[in-house]
Design a protein around this motif. Structure first.
Motif, PDB file in Angstrom:
ATOM      1  N   ILE A   1      -8.881   0.990   2.374  1.00 30.27           N
ATOM      2  CA  ILE A   1      -9.849   2.040   2.033  1.00 30.27           C
ATOM      3  C   ILE A   1     -10.272   2.797   3.287  1.00 30.27           C
TER       4      ILE A   1
ATOM      5  N   PHE B   1      -1.563   5.519  -5.591  1.00 34.64           N
ATOM      6  CA  PHE B   1      -2.940   5.236  -5.988  1.00 34.64           C
ATOM      7  C   PHE B   1      -3.642   6.469  -6.548  1.00 34.64           C
TER       8      PHE B   1
ATOM      9  N   MET C   1     -10.006  -2.547  -6.574  1.00 35.37           N
ATOM     10  CA  MET C   1      -8.660  -2.030  -6.386  1.00 35.37           C
ATOM     11  C   MET C   1      -7.706  -2.888  -7.208  1.00 35.37           C
TER      12      MET C   1
ATOM     13  N   TRP D   1       0.831  -1.210   0.000  1.00 37.79           N
ATOM     14  CA  TRP D   1       0.000   0.000   0.000  1.00 37.79           C
ATOM     15  C   TRP D   1       0.865   1.258   0.000  1.00 37.79           C
TER      16      TRP D   1
ATOM     17  N   LEU E   1      -8.123   2.773  -7.515  1.00 33.51           N
ATOM     18  CA  LEU E   1      -9.345   2.414  -6.795  1.00 33.51           C
ATOM     19  C   LEU E   1     -10.515   3.018  -7.560  1.00 33.51           C
TER      20      LEU E   1
ATOM     21  N   THR F   1      -8.063  -4.202   0.245  1.00 30.86           N
ATOM     22  CA  THR F   1      -9.289  -3.513   0.647  1.00 30.86           C
ATOM     23  C   THR F   1      -9.263  -2.941   2.072  1.00 30.86           C
TER      24      THR F   1
ATOM     25  N   PHE G   1      -7.736   7.705  -7.637  1.00 31.60           N
ATOM     26  CA  PHE G   1      -9.097   7.391  -7.219  1.00 31.60           C
ATOM     27  C   PHE G   1     -10.082   7.838  -8.295  1.00 31.60           C
TER      28      PHE G   1
ATOM     29  N   ALA H   1     -10.413  -0.294 -13.370  1.00 33.89           N
ATOM     30  CA  ALA H   1      -9.235  -0.188 -12.504  1.00 33.89           C
ATOM     31  C   ALA H   1      -7.995  -0.716 -13.222  1.00 33.89           C
TER      32      ALA H   1
END
Length: 237
Positions: A67, A35, A165, A30, A190, A64, A37, A225
């Motif tokens: 989030i 990332f 994701m 992560w 995402l 997940t 969105f 995605a």
């Protein structure tokens, strides 16, 4: 030898070690993926509607827990009672997510695997103002949404938030749900297209219509995605 291996896999120390290692690996993934969105204001859209039911596909679920971007958000995830579920439960709890143990299966297995009790706990969790997250598809039927999540939305009155994701770097297994193991040092996306509301008086026909809508929405979110990252999705081989 087989007995020793079986006992090791079932031992609490081994399950905890694997769960902790998995959680810290996912944290690394992560933190080292940048990332985007879609839509950019997805949190502004979702926040006024929580507690909500967050839905995603089997095999695309490892990131997940992230989030949850505020400590004030509360969430629990449905995890099976199977041995493999122990690893998952330890990992998500280390990442700050609560667990509800049970199965999303239908038929006789629903009762045998604790589905009824888990369903009630999910309803109570939502009534308590806590989000619930679960896979929309049940084991061995990849990317086919089950009616259970539609029933939960009808019973609780809370919206379903389907999302996907993906990361640009991954390993994809050749199993029933095309499990995708996300890798560090890449890009991520995402995607959350829209929420789905299930009326309290929804009949069987409407429930099936909304189940299909959920399935289509999750497939489109997953496609988008991966497309944003220029990578093939799980349905593309």
């Amino acid at each position: 030898m087989k007995k020793l291996l079986r006992n090791t896999l079932r031992s609490s120390w081994f399950q905890r070690a694997v769960g902790v290692l998995a959680a810290e690996y996912l944290r690394l993934v992560w933190r080292t993926n940048k990332f985007t969105f879609d839509p950019p204001d997805v949190y502004d859209i979702v926040e006024p509607q929580i507690p909500a039911i967050f839905a995603f596909w089997h095999g695309q679920h490892f990131l997940t827990p992230f989030i949850k971007n505020k400590d004030s958000y509360r969430a629990k995830v449905l995890i099976s009672r199977h041995r493999d579920g122990e690893f998952n439960a330890i990992a998500v709890e280390r990442l700050g997510i609560g667990t509800i143990r049970g199965s999303g299966d239908h038929g006789g297995a629903f009762h045998r695997k604790g589905g009824v009790g888990a369903f009630r706990e999910m309803v109570y969790t939502l009534e308590d103002g806590c989000n619930v997250a679960l896979t929309a598809d049940v084991p061995k039927r990849s990317r086919v949404a089950g009616l259970g999540i539609i029933m939960l939305a009808r019973e609780s009155g809370r919206p379903i938030m389907p999302f996907a994701m993906a990361t640009s770097r991954f390993i994809r297994l050749k199993n029933w749900d095309r499990t995708t193991i996300n890798l560090p040092f890449g890009r991520g996306a995402l995607v959350g297209i829209k929420e789905i509301h299930v009326p309290a008086d929804a009949d069987a026909a409407m429930m099936e219509t909304l189940r299909q809508e959920l399935e289509d929405t999750l497939n489109e979110a997953t496609r988008r995605a991966y497309a944003q990252l220029g990578r093939p999705g799980p349905a593309d081989g």
